[in-house]
Design a protein around this motif. Sequence first.
Motif, PDB file in Angstrom:
ATOM      1  N   ARG A 150       0.703  -1.372  -0.052  1.00 24.02           N
ATOM      2  CA  ARG A 150      -0.304  -0.136   0.189  1.00 24.02           C
ATOM      3  C   ARG A 150       1.267   0.908   0.284  1.00 24.02           C
ATOM      4  NH1 ARG A 150      -3.926  -2.113  -1.239  1.00 24.02           N
ATOM      5  NH2 ARG A 150      -5.988  -3.674  -0.612  1.00 24.02           N
ATOM      6  N   TYR A 198      -8.319   3.502 -13.139  1.00 25.89           N
ATOM      7  CA  TYR A 198      -8.029   4.676 -12.651  1.00 25.89           C
ATOM      8  C   TYR A 198      -8.230   5.732 -13.868  1.00 25.89           C
ATOM      9  CZ  TYR A 198      -6.961   3.661  -8.364  1.00 25.89           C
ATOM     10  OH  TYR A 198      -6.631   3.048  -6.829  1.00 25.89           O
ATOM     11  N   PRO A 219      -9.297   7.498  -3.493  1.00 23.38           N
ATOM     12  CA  PRO A 219      -7.868   7.315  -4.088  1.00 23.38           C
ATOM     13  C   PRO A 219      -7.815   8.851  -5.349  1.00 23.38           C
ATOM     14  CG  PRO A 219      -7.383   5.152  -3.932  1.00 23.38           C
ATOM     15  CD  PRO A 219      -8.839   5.674  -4.274  1.00 23.38           C
ATOM     16  N   ARG A 220      -7.454   9.806  -5.160  1.00 21.17           N
ATOM     17  CA  ARG A 220      -6.710  10.254  -5.939  1.00 21.17           C
ATOM     18  C   ARG A 220      -6.441   9.638  -6.960  1.00 21.17           C
ATOM     19  NH1 ARG A 220      -9.203  15.678  -6.686  1.00 21.17           N
ATOM     20  NH2 ARG A 220     -10.227  15.418  -4.907  1.00 21.17           N
ATOM     21  N   LEU A 228      -1.098   7.799  -6.773  1.00 22.26           N
ATOM     22  CA  LEU A 228      -1.990   8.445  -5.558  1.00 22.26           C
ATOM     23  C   LEU A 228      -1.880   8.905  -4.603  1.00 22.26           C
ATOM     24  CD1 LEU A 228      -2.945   4.477  -5.897  1.00 22.26           C
ATOM     25  CD2 LEU A 228      -3.963   5.795  -7.480  1.00 22.26           C
ATOM     26  N   ASP A 229      -2.796   9.392  -4.530  1.00 19.38           N
ATOM     27  CA  ASP A 229      -3.045  10.287  -2.984  1.00 19.38           C
ATOM     28  C   ASP A 229      -3.161   8.419  -1.850  1.00 19.38           C
ATOM     29  OD1 ASP A 229      -4.165  12.205  -3.279  1.00 19.38           O
ATOM     30  OD2 ASP A 229      -5.750  12.105  -2.727  1.00 19.38           O
ATOM     31  N   ASP A 230      -1.698   9.258  -0.799  1.00 21.63           N
ATOM     32  CA  ASP A 230      -1.537   7.836   0.201  1.00 21.63           C
ATOM     33  C   ASP A 230      -2.979   8.506   1.067  1.00 21.63           C
ATOM     34  OD1 ASP A 230      -0.094   6.498   2.219  1.00 21.63           O
ATOM     35  OD2 ASP A 230       1.548   7.586   2.418  1.00 21.63           O
ATOM     36  N   LEU A 231      -3.366   7.468   1.016  1.00 22.32           N
ATOM     37  CA  LEU A 231      -4.489   6.834   2.076  1.00 22.32           C
ATOM     38  C   LEU A 231      -4.490   6.399   3.507  1.00 22.32           C
ATOM     39  CD1 LEU A 231      -6.595   3.763  -0.042  1.00 22.32           C
ATOM     40  CD2 LEU A 231      -6.961   6.910  -0.201  1.00 22.32           C
ATOM     41  N   ARG A 234     -11.156   6.812   8.131  1.00 21.33           N
ATOM     42  CA  ARG A 234     -11.549   6.752   6.462  1.00 21.33           C
ATOM     43  C   ARG A 234     -12.020   5.463   6.092  1.00 21.33           C
ATOM     44  NH1 ARG A 234      -5.383   9.347   5.765  1.00 21.33           N
ATOM     45  NH2 ARG A 234      -6.198  11.659   7.252  1.00 21.33           N
ATOM     46  N   LYS A 273     -12.394   3.920   2.244  1.00 21.86           N
ATOM     47  CA  LYS A 273     -11.435   3.785   1.061  1.00 21.86           C
ATOM     48  C   LYS A 273     -12.163   2.984   0.568  1.00 21.86           C
ATOM     49  CE  LYS A 273     -10.409   8.349   1.320  1.00 21.86           C
ATOM     50  NZ  LYS A 273     -10.747   9.696   0.335  1.00 21.86           N
ATOM     51  N   VAL A 297     -10.043   0.463  -2.793  1.00 21.29           N
ATOM     52  CA  VAL A 297      -8.788  -0.074  -3.081  1.00 21.29           C
ATOM     53  C   VAL A 297      -8.759  -1.002  -3.997  1.00 21.29           C
ATOM     54  CG1 VAL A 297      -7.117   1.343  -1.990  1.00 21.29           C
ATOM     55  CG2 VAL A 297      -8.227  -1.194  -1.210  1.00 21.29           C
TER      56      VAL A 297
END
Lengths: 289, 289
Positions: free
Chosen positions: B13, B50, B69-70, B92-95, B244, B246, B248
């Motif tokens: 991750r 994505y 995730p962005r 990606l954004d780090d969640l 959060r 999300k 994935v």
Amino acid sequence: HHVRSPRPGAPGRRPPRRARQARPARRRRRPLFYKPLQALDRGEQELAFYTAFSAHPDVPPRIRDAFFPRFHGTRLLPTAASPGESHPHLILDDLLKGLAAPSVTDIKIGACTWPPRAPEPYVAKCLAKDRGSTSVLLGFRVSGVMVSDPSGAVWRPDRSELKGTDIPGVRRMLRRYVSSAGGDGGGEDCALAAAVYGGEGGVLAQLRELKAWFEVQTLFHFYSASILLSYDANAVTAPGGAPRVKLVDFAHVVESEGVIDHNFLGGLCSLIKFIDDIVSSDKAPPAQS
Amino acid sequence: HHVRSPRPGAPGRRPPRRARQARPARRRRRPLFYKPLQALDRGEQELAFYTAFSAHPDVPPRIRDAFFPRFHGTRLLPTAASPGESHPHLILDDLLKGLAAPSVTDIKIGACTWPPRAPEPYVAKCLAKDRGSTSVLLGFRVSGVMVSDPSGAVWRPDRSELKGTDIPGVRRMLRRYVSSAGGDGGGEDCALAAAVYGGEGGVLAQLRELKAWFEVQTLFHFYSASILLSYDANAVTAPGGAPRVKLVDFAHVVESEGVIDHNFLGGLCSLIKFIDDIVSSDKAPPAQS
């Protein structure tokens, strides 16, 4: 009035002729359906389900009364296949009672029709059927359709046609089920969509009520069960003419192990979306040109 | 901070060390996650997802921002396995950014993890895993857990323990995830259940918002995707400390063919029921003696 196309030896939705003859005259005003116990252990399992379900204190009475055939015990009766012998039958309410021109659809719910703990050859057989039909893709498959017309015309696709149905085919089938034209040349005008699928007592509202129960019930998992839709093509808008939504076929119901029936629920939600789309597109104003 | 227990060659991750070193300094305040494209065609498929998802006009912005995730494109970077070569990575954004003491659960959603039109050997392999884990029974399985304690203690079951988990084991895992005691001797007091699972911005409320979208979305089917839950054990009740939720892992997302993702939705509803039960039993007054 078999909903499913005839298949040798297959149990029907209606009693065989012999069983009907055996029905006492005083029962005529509340017709019953005598369903012969199925072969192998299926009949016993279905009987066990009806027995447990009928008496279960955690089943809301409204759910039991609205969405399940009432169970009246069993009875030994001869069957058409072996008229000389007695065979146990489930005594159930006749779900089509009083429908002069019944339009019926049998929809097997769930992407997966095999109980997870079922033995291997059975799983492989079911899985092949689930993958070969729309079950895995759609979360349900149409097992039987019969569309009646007030004129008396009936449209009923045969078994092989149903088996080969793809996703667009299911959509057509569900549109045709609420279209006015019976007979072989019938179209898909969806003239009855608002009356049958939509509205307060319509199919969609009933399915949503059922869904709310499936979101929380952890009593049973209904593998390979069907939702049977029916309405009277002669009395769609008559008082008391609300379409009926019933669960049937409980030979593969198992205990839930404290988990909701996510397989049935997912398929039910998929069916709701399909029917909602038909009602919505029916309501939409014609596109501007 | 790998959520899943280490497995040789498995994508994590978090970026591998090399990728982190390559991160430009100015990005430090918005940490990113560099995910190496997976082997076979999985990496390409995830990238395709994505790309399509980020630009899709029918995805509600609120859903995209809250639950995914962005995506910031791709980048060629060396990997730990082959430091001399460049390998494409998803940016990606780090969640888990900003979580001082991250508690994380990775839940693979769906009774079925194989796209229905996938080729045969792959289907058989997935099906065996689905039947061998809780996926078929429960509609989901727990693929990774890490529970942090404000003291710095971390509890993380290993891969083999997770693999052998049954239904009661999943329930214990989801209880333990919101219990105060980290470390190996940890209990299941569910002290954080109300704060993490319950309440307005809690996991349950977020999962229900996600569910409402899955009841209608006919864009994608998320086979083998996970829901990643995370919260900061140091800041559960702090402002901005909302847990959060999300999605994935999109290497097996396929187009929907106009059907809702009944498989994901069913599993999501099952997860909601499990978590709701934990919140409710936590709220219930102690039994009278």
